[in-house]
Design an enzyme around this catalytic site. Structure first.
Site, PDB file in Angstrom:
ATOM      1  N   ASP A  74      -7.940   4.466  -3.916  1.00  0.00           N
ATOM      2  CA  ASP A  74      -7.067   3.466  -3.295  1.00  0.00           C
ATOM      3  C   ASP A  74      -6.339   2.711  -4.396  1.00  0.00           C
ATOM      4  O   ASP A  74      -6.856   1.743  -4.942  1.00  0.00           O
ATOM      5  CB  ASP A  74      -7.893   2.510  -2.434  1.00  0.00           C
ATOM      6  CG  ASP A  74      -6.998   1.571  -1.633  1.00  0.00           C
ATOM      7  OD1 ASP A  74      -5.766   1.598  -1.830  1.00  0.00           O
ATOM      8  OD2 ASP A  74      -7.533   0.819  -0.801  1.00  0.00           O
TER       9      ASP A  74
ATOM     10  N   HIS B  25      -3.222   0.826   6.673  1.00  0.00           N
ATOM     11  CA  HIS B  25      -3.322   0.982   5.230  1.00  0.00           C
ATOM     12  C   HIS B  25      -2.972   2.426   4.865  1.00  0.00           C
ATOM     13  O   HIS B  25      -3.061   3.328   5.697  1.00  0.00           O
ATOM     14  CB  HIS B  25      -4.757   0.645   4.790  1.00  0.00           C
ATOM     15  CG  HIS B  25      -4.903   0.479   3.312  1.00  0.00           C
ATOM     16  ND1 HIS B  25      -4.034  -0.271   2.565  1.00  0.00           N
ATOM     17  CD2 HIS B  25      -5.837   0.957   2.451  1.00  0.00           C
ATOM     18  CE1 HIS B  25      -4.417  -0.232   1.293  1.00  0.00           C
ATOM     19  NE2 HIS B  25      -5.507   0.502   1.196  1.00  0.00           N
TER      20      HIS B  25
ATOM     21  N   CYS C 116       0.795  -1.217   0.000  1.00  0.00           N
ATOM     22  CA  CYS C 116       0.000   0.000   0.000  1.00  0.00           C
ATOM     23  C   CYS C 116       0.836   1.279   0.000  1.00  0.00           C
ATOM     24  O   CYS C 116       0.537   2.211  -0.741  1.00  0.00           O
ATOM     25  CB  CYS C 116      -0.981  -0.004   1.169  1.00  0.00           C
ATOM     26  SG  CYS C 116      -0.202  -0.138   2.781  1.00  0.00           S
TER      27      CYS C 116
END
Lengths: 318, 663
Positions: free
Chosen positions: B480, B464, B420
């Site tokens: 995202d 995250h 991430c």
């Protein structure tokens, strides 16, 4: 008990049988080295009027004990080696036809002795065992409808090997009850074993033993055992032990009233051997495992002697 | 007898510690070391355990103190070692290390019962101090059970009947421990507690894992494999759908070529940006475990500010104080929103476009090419970037290769492997390079929904990072980029994939998730039982706010009732009265002897007991012999003892004052 606080109050009058008894115990001790307690227990059994079961592995001196006892006590001695083909008549005797008198004449068996060694009693069939055990309980044998009294004193020392069970008929619990005390001889300690190894041949020693008790001493001492005081507090203790054995959760069948009588008689004899004319709780404790060990029927697979000891430890003494 | 064992020249200590209490003492100290092992260096604990074992072995063979010089050396060495390891003797860990070491030194010199009692007291205190480090249910229970050897040691230090063994020593301890549970519960509920603790343990926040305010490639990596609980969230209504479970913690504005930092923009006291809420609000309670940071996490995007918190211009929540204890707060969030749709302030816009000069030329060139192709359409550029991650051969892997100076270029064109942070970082960089205001958001995503107790469990592994881009007319939009990566490599990651399948590394994690309900109860109802909850204790009885006085009165009433009940039960129990004056006198004699440590066993015969007493008290042996003879004759040799002799015995017992001569 090396030390004694309890006071030697035993009657000093006519102490001769008592002195002879000590000499007799000392003589047996010389033959069986380091077995003081077992020998003392055997004497207690004799004086209490019971019969003795010696249970141990072969070679620790079971037979030597019986021989030495017989020779020392001056009793007539017979030995029966129990085998699976032994018949009841081989023990009690048989009536044979006498041509001269034209009648049956009773030929007494080896049981007509004052000290009988029943070696490896569990090798005989139950029928033969029960012939002996009946005689032990009744003090007489009945052959062809006639009862014949056994000589007095009548003392049976039976041995059995607890390990080698092949081809044996283990004594049922009800028959075990006929033996007042059960003892084990156990291996000697290092020092005693060394004396045994360096010492004289045991059977030669037994051959040279001389009787130390006079005629009638045993019966006199037995009467004295009967006269040993058991106070109400002590009887309470004996009863508490019996009651505890019947309530204990690890014991399927507790001690019978006969076991209670045996315990008291053995404790009285033990007190006499300790030079006292009254019973202490310690006397009861000293005899308890020998009395109860073979009579308790455990609920689980527990060691009987350990169970008896645990029972003893659980009952409070005053 | 004791003299024979003592080597010549050593002093024989009067009340020497027996083997059983000493063994139990060693077990107690071993338990203390075990309780502190999780937060002390393994080699340090092992060293102390080895010293303890050596002492145990030494005393087995020669019962005496360890030589004085050795004890002094250790006494000096322990603090020195601790200072060398921790840099200071202060602080929680260093303090624990010092007291554990001193405890073991104390065992080296414990040779009398008095020493042992002091050591046990000391051990008890250190054992309890382990709760400063961990207050979870499991650990508390373990520490509670470790009190068993403590109590057993104390019992074994008291005189006992002959044949007194481990089991007899452990038994009263377990009974006491079980009996103390209701008393502990009572004290826990009713003893008034202070709003602020009297003292606080100094804390080492840096040693804690958790989200930090800096994001460089690989920073979150250790977090993503950490299954510690981060927070628990209970929703008033239905929980948001799984793809909406983004909990924003903080925003990173400033990129220095390598790491993302909060930057100046995050610190400016601007009012929160306006939000245009479209859908219904979601109300929920957050229980955030101590993080020693200021960030408070809230579902994207929080609308209101809980008490004690502040909301930044970028709609992140900050606690005014560091979160050193479990924090509970209530927030409203909107999942369907337009954040700051009207147009960006010039300062914010500049901060959201700023890039350091001289880094990552290839990424800049790529962004310039996209801009040229798309013309004025920002949405097309966002789509280009996501397509790149989806089709450009990118892979998700926690075990990402190291990156060079131009970290974005290396990642985008060479390694193409990361998690991430790499994706959020690269995506945000590309957006800024293409002229679209963008920023990195760090928080948690996903979580385990406990359907039984209706709460969402977020672990550290759910940490995250994602991006927000500002599009005209739509405001800040969450993107995202990690979600568009299609290829997931599980090699060497232990199966952990951030956000999407939080830490599926352990086969027992699903069970941990289910069992977390117990931990939640423990954390909320026991550890979190503070003065406010306590004051609401009598709510069911119509008392809104219980004062300390009320609690004290309630405590007194319950204690009084319990004592009354105990007295009643004790009076109902059949008492064993001595059967007569003789037995009463004997009991009195036994009590006198017990005070000197000669306790009669339950089944110990009277004659044996007198013999043993005379052995242990040679000075009183002759008196004991006379008393013994008299008692045994009266009790066992006579059927009806004469009363005057009984009176005589009673009188002699009364006049008998045995004493133990201590040499």
């Amino acid at each position: 008990m090396d030390q004694n606080f309890a006071g030697a109050t035993a009657a000093s009058v006519d102490s001769l049988p008592r002195q002879r008894l000590d000499a007799a115990m000392a003589q047996v001790n010389e033959v069986l080295v380091g077995k003081n307690r077992a020998i003392r227990t055997a004497f207690a059994c004799l004086l209490a009027g019971g019969h003795l079961l010696v249970e141990d592995v072969p070679g620790v001196g079971k037979t030597t004990l019986a021989h030495a006892l017989a020779a020392t006590l001056g009793l007539s001695f017979r030995r029966i080696q129990f085998t699976s083909d032994l018949l009841p008549s081989d023990i009690v005797g048989v009536s044979v036809f006498d041509r001269d008198s034209g009648a049956f004449r009773f030929q007494p068996g080896p049981i007509f002795a004052q000290l009988l060694l029943a070696d490896e009693i569990n090798r005989a069939t139950p029928k033969t065992q029960s012939a002996l055990l009946e005689a032990m309980a009744e003090g007489q044998v009945t052959v062809d409808g006639a009862s014949r009294a056994l000589p007095q004193p009548f003392f049976v020392v039976a041995t059995q090997n607890p390990l080698d069970m092949a081809g044996t008929y283990p004594l049922p619990d009800s028959q075990l009850d006929r033996f007042m005390l059960r003892i084990a001889l156990d291996y000697p300690d290092a020092e005693a074993e060394r004396r045994l190894l360096t010492g004289e041949n045991r059977s030669a020693m037994v051959g040279r033993l001389s009787p130390r008790l006079a005629d009638g001493d045993i019966l006199t001492l037995r009467q004295r055992v009967h006269a040993v005081t058991a106070s109400p507090v002590l009887l309470d203790y004996v009863q508490a032990l019996l009651a505890a054995s019947r309530k204990h959760h690890d014991i399927r069948t507790g001690l019978s009233p006969r076991a209670g009588l045996a315990l008291l008689a053995a404790a009285r004899a033990w007190a006499l051997l300790g030079d006292r004319d009254y019973v202490l709780p310690e006397d009861v404790q000293a005899m308890f495992v020998a009395v109860a060990g073979h009579r308790l029927i455990p609920a689980r697979n527990a060691g009987r002697d350990a169970l008896a000891q645990a029972l003893l430890d659980s009952v409070a003494v005053e | 007898m004791k003299r024979q064992h003592a080597p010549p020249g050593t002093r024989v200590i009067a009340s020497t510690l027996g083997a059983l209490p000493f063994n139990l003492l060693c077990l107690t100290v071993l338990c203390v070391l075990a309780a502190h092992a999780p937060h002390l260096p393994a080699w340090y604990t092992a060293m102390l355990a080895a010293i303890l074992a050596a002492r145990w072995w030494q005393r087995r063979h020669h019962p005496r103190r360890v030589q004085a010089w050795l004890r002094i050396v250790m006494l000096v060495a322990v603090p020195l070692v601790v200072v060398a390891v921790y840099g200071s003797p202060f602080g929680r860990e260093a303090g624990a290390a010092i007291v554990c070491g001193l405890l073991v030194v104390k065992v080296l010199e414990s040779e009398s019962t008095r020493d042992a009692r002091m050591t046990v007291g000391f051990a008890c205190f250190i054992l309890m101090s382990a709760l400063l480090f961990d207050q979870s249910l499991g650990f508390t229970v373990v520490v509670g059970l470790m009190l068993l050897p403590v109590l057993a040691t104390l019992r074994a230090l008291e005189p006992g009947p002959p044949g007194f063994g481990w089991r007899a020593a452990l038994q009263p301890g377990s009974v006491l421990l079980a009996a103390s549970l209701p008393a502990a519960l009572l004290g826990f509920l009713l003893i008034p507690r202070l709003a602020t603790p009297l003292w606080g343990a100094p804390d080492n926040g840096a040693a804690r894992t958790g989200i930090s305010d800096r994001m460089a490639p690989g920073d979150i990596q250790s977090l993503l494999t950490d299954n510690a609980v981060a927070m628990r969230i209970g929703f008033d209504g239905a929980p948001p759908p799984a793809d909406q479970r983004y909990f924003r913690g903080m925003l990173l504005w400033e990129f220095n070529g390598r790491a993302w930092l909060p930057g100046i923009a995050a610190r400016r006291p601007w009012p929160p940006a306006p939000v245009d809420v479209r859908g219904p609000l979601i109300r929920y309670d957050v229980t955030l475990l101590a993080s020693h940071q200021h960030w408070m996490f809230a579902l994207d995007v929080p609308i209101d500010t809980p008490e004690g918190a502040r909301m930044g211009a970028d709609h992140t929540l900050y606690s005014t104080r560091p979160i050193n204890q479990t924090l509970r707060y209530r927030v409203d969030s909107a999942t369907d929103y337009r954040l700051d749709p009207e147009g960006l302030a010039a300062g914010i816009r500049a901060a959201a476009l700023e890039l350091p000069d001289g880094f990552d030329p290839r990424a800049r060139a790529l962004a310039a090419r996209w801009r040229a192709q798309a013309g004025g359409s920002d949405v097309a550029i966002v789509r280009d970037a996501l397509n790149l991650f989806h089709d450009g051969g990118f892979a998700y892997n926690l075990d990402a290769p190291p990156l060079g100076r131009d970290s974005i270029d290396d990642f985008l064109f060479d390694t193409k492997t990361g998690f991430c942070e790499h994706y959020a970082s690269a995506f945000t960089f590309l957006m800024r390079a293409a002229g679209i205001p963008a920023r990195v958001v760090v928080g948690y995503q996903g979580g385990y929904w406990n359907d039984f107790a209706h709460y969402l469990l977020i672990r550290q592994a759910n940490a995250h990072a994602w991006s927000e881009v500002w599009l005209a007319g739509r405001g800040w939009v969450r993107v995202d980029p990690t979600a568009s990566v299609s290829k997931v490599e599980l090699a060497n990651t232990g199966g952990a994939t951030d956000g999407f399948d939080a830490g599926g590394s352990d086969w027992w994690l699903p069970w941990q998730n289910r069992l977390d309900i117990v931990n939640r109860w423990w954390g909320q109802s026991v550890v979190g039982f503070d003065d406010i909850k306590q004051s609401r204790l009598f709510h069911p009885f119509g008392i809104e706010h219980a004062t300390a006085q009320m609690l004290g009165i309630a405590l007194a009433i319950v204690v009084f009732l319990a004592l009354g009940l105990g007295a009643l039960l004790a009076s109902l129990r059949p008492r064993t009265r001595p059967r007569d004056a003789l037995a009463a006198a004997q009991t009195r004699l036994q009590r006198k002897l017990a005070r000197l440590g000669i306790v009669r066993g339950n089944a110990e015969g009277p004659h044996d007991f007198y013999l043993r007493s005379a052995d242990e008290l040679p000075e009183s042996a002759s008196t004991l012999r006379e008393l013994s003879t008299e008692y045994l004759v009266l009790r066992y040799a006579t059927l009806e003892p004469p009363p005057e002799r009984i009176r005589g015995f009673v009188q002699r017992v009364r006049n008998f004052h045995p004493r133990r001569v201590v040499k």
